[in-house]
Design a protein around this motif. Structure first.
Motif: not given
Ligand SMILES: NC(=O)c1ccc[n+]([C@@H]2O[C@H](COP(=O)([O-])OP(=O)(O)OC[C@H]3O[C@@H](n4cnc5c(N)ncnc54)[C@H](O)[C@@H]3O)[C@@H](O)[C@H]2O)c1
Length: 254
Positions: A28-40, A52-64
């Protein structure tokens, strides 16, 4: 990465730190989305977002934790505060449970499987829907499983049952929301053994033998699942809702 078909879209991927969810988040990031990644597993979410950011995309990861309503609310509120919108939700977080016969199945694990796989989809969808309906636009994809159609040839009774519930919930949501601009679909992958979903080395030989039941004669790759999700969350998916999209190499023909 920012000029694809999902440019300007904000996506949440639950369980996106590892496995199929991690592949979906990257795609989804490769397709241009800004991605919020949630994981326990918070570190997995953050590490995936950093990659993903290092690969040039926009992403934020957090606890979920999709089993915890306050965690879901806090995660979605933070995305809305940071991004101002949420266009896409991929309900991917899921667990296998344990391998045991129905007669011996531990009730606590049975409940846990439904808590994550079914109630998690309910909680996350409920949390994003007000913003999506207000905006008149949304794409929700629920990751079910071919086991929700056919059951499994091994002893994981709540798993297939939970995924059948996800399929039925998808149909309900699709119908309920059909006139709102929010489309809800689900996918039914067959075995994707390259993920951390379960320890396949401990799986009875008869499950491994079930791969020949896949007419394509091989297992599924996470990137193949991500490719299907990428279309389902795009604007190009415009006249399908409440539908079940199969990705089982021909194992399931419906
Ligand atoms: N691997 C397969 O063979 C297969 C086949 C069909 C469907 N699926 C489905 O695909 C989805 C992803 O599975 P996978 O194979 O990538 O497994 P995985 O274990 O590799 O990844 C699942 C991710 O979900 C996270 N997660 C678990 N519980 C959570 C919770 N309560 N809240 C938030 N995150 C949580 C895990 O930490 C993990 O990062 C699941 O819904 C699974 O049922 C998997």
């Amino acid at each position: 990465m920012s000029h694809g078909p999902l440019q300007g879209r904000v996506a949440i991927v639950t369980g996106g730190g590892r496995g199929i969810g991690a592949a979906i988040a990257l795609r989804l990031a490769c397709d241009g989305a800004r991605v919020a990644i949630g994981d326990v597993v918070s570190d997995a979410a953050r590490d995936r977002a950093r990659a993903i950011r290092e690969a040039g995309g926009t992403a934020h990861g957090d606890h979920l934790d999709v089993t915890d309503t306050s965690s879901v609310t806090a995660f979605v509120d933070e995305v809305l505060q940071r991004e101002g919108r949420v266009d896409i939700l991929v309900n991917n977080a899921g667990i296998a449970g344990t391998i045991a016969s129905l007669a011996e199945y531990p009730e606590e694990i049975w409940r846990r499987v439904f808590e994550v796989n079914v109630h998690g989809v309910f909680r996350c969808s409920r949390a994003v829907l007000p913003a999506m309906v207000r905006a008149g636009y949304g794409r929700i994809v629920n990751v079910a499983s071919v086991s929700g159609k056919e059951g499994l040839p091994i002893l994981m009774p709540p798993y297939g049952a939970s995924k059948a519930a996800v399929i039925a919930l998808t149909k309900n949501m699709g119908r309920e929301l059909a006139s709102t601009g929010v489309l809800v679909n689900c996918i039914t992958p067959a075995g994707v053994p390259s993920t951390g979903f379960m320890d396949w080395s401990n799986v009875p030989p008869r499950l491994v033998e079930s791969s020949p039941a896949i007419p394509m004669g091989r297992w599924c790759d996470p990137d193949e699942v991500a490719a299907m999700v990428a279309w389902l969350v795009s604007d190009e998916c415009s006249f399908s809702t409440g539908a079940v999209f199969d990705i089982s190499g021909g194992r399931s023909t419906y």
